[in-house]
Design a protein around this motif. Structure first.
Motif: not given
Length: 360
Positions: A29-30, A34, A37, A40, A55, A57, A67, A245
């Motif tokens: 996931v870039r 998001i 979560l 996903i 993940i 980002l 992750y 994050h």
């Protein structure tokens, strides 16, 4: 001298970490946000014996990553150890984790939705799902990109026998959830049973009567904090380095992000959302919902083990007018207040910001 050899063969556009991620064969996931979560999409992950996704980002800047891994009902993940730090937040489910050093006794503790813990560096760990009727989903933020890029040797990272006894030496009660307070607003522990219910302290210098607490976990160089701000309020704009994050625990609102004179980009969030502001990118959080907004930030910046390149906390909390990195309400772009009040009006809400605008 010829061009043959490992050095020449290794030249390319991928970092060692990126190559490893590619070899793991998982979805990545870039982007920079998001929405949920828990939604996903995952794929089989041989290393962990389950399913997961990476993940990466933009705001992490290649310094850390995340992750998501899911444990099947009544199942477990494979035992693992590695030379990078990680902090684990339980997105959903109930279960237990066993931690041990090579040849040492195991310590097992139970967790639930909303728990936070950090397996000590290079310890063995194994996660178990305590429910037989539904999966458990875990989010981990790790220092894998920095460690893997630095050593670029997978055996060293994943098969290193060194025991960091200064971080964990099988002390009884290590994951009991008990802790100690440093300078009134830093809680040092190794296990937080319930992030959503953890008692917070005054953090009004971040604006609008907010509350918060900072966590030091398992003698890591990464750390965490919780922030909460009341209904009808928003925080001061601020900036810091990469890799924070931000996971929304409760509430509904939006954030603005920008650098310099760039147009401000809006991100709408709710419980389960996550985003990572870019390096030195201003960001500001707004509560337009009907309950206090609380978020958890998993990031660099331990106060116990300082690192070079991290902006000192005192500078992060100092106003930009004084050479710091926080924008006072009096100095912010007037459109910020107008947008907030307009958004509240749409929802039938009312701004509670007047007393804070009046403060000097």
């Amino acid at each position: 001298m010829t061009d043959a050899g490992v050095g020449h063969q290794g030249l390319g556009n991928l970092t060692s970490y990126s190559k490893w991620v590619e070899e793991e064969g998982l979805p990545v996931v870039r982007g920079f946000f998001i929405a949920d979560l828990n939604q996903i999409e995952l794929a089989p992950w041989k290393r962990k014996g389950s399913s997961g996704a990476f993940i990466n980002l933009e705001g992490a800047g290649g310094t850390n990553d995340a992750y998501v891994v899911e444990i099947p009902p009544g199942g477990s993940l494979k035992p693992e150890k590695y030379l990078f730090e990680e902090m684990v937040f339980v997105l959903s489910g109930r279960g237990a984790t066993a931690i041990w050093n090579e040849g040492g006794p195991k310590q097992t503790f139970e967790w639930q939705t909303g728990s936070l813990f950090a397996p000590p560096l290079n310890c063995w760990r194994q996660h178990f799902n305590g429910q037989g009727d539904q999966p458990a989903r875990l989010l981990a933020v790790t220092s894998a990109p920095t460690v893997i890029d630095l050593f670029h040797n997978m055996d060293f990272v994943f098969k290193n026998p060194f025991v960091f006894s200064d971080r964990f030496s099988s002390e009884e009660g290590y994951f009991s959830g008990e802790g100690k307070v440093h300078r009134a607003r830093i809680w040092e522990s190794n296990f937080i049973p319930d992030v959503a219910g953890f008692k917070l302290l005054d953090k009004s210098w971040r604006g609008a009567g907010g509350k918060g607490i900072m966590f030091e976990l398992s003698n890591n160089t990464m750390a965490a904090h919780i922030s909460e701000f009341p209904v009808g309020t928003y925080k001061n704009g601020h900036r810091h380095g990469p890799g924070a994050h931000v996971i929304i625990i409760s509430g509904e609102g939006y954030s603005l992000v920008w650098k310099g004179d760039e147009p401000k980009e809006r991100v709408d969030w709710r419980a389960g959302s996550m985003f990572v502001p870019k390096d030195m990118q201003f960001h500001q959080h707004f509560n337009v919902g009907s309950e206090p907004a609380r978020y958890l930030a998993l990031r660099w910046g331990s106060e116990k083990y300082l690192m070079g390149g991290i902006i000192p906390r005192a500078d992060r909390e100092k106003s930009t007018a004084e050479g710091g990195h926080q924008i006072a309400y009096a100095d912010e772009d007037p459109m910020i207040r107008r947008m907030f009040e307009a958004e509240l009006a749409k929802r039938g809400g009312e701004s509670k910001m007047a007393p804070f605008f009046e403060k000097k």
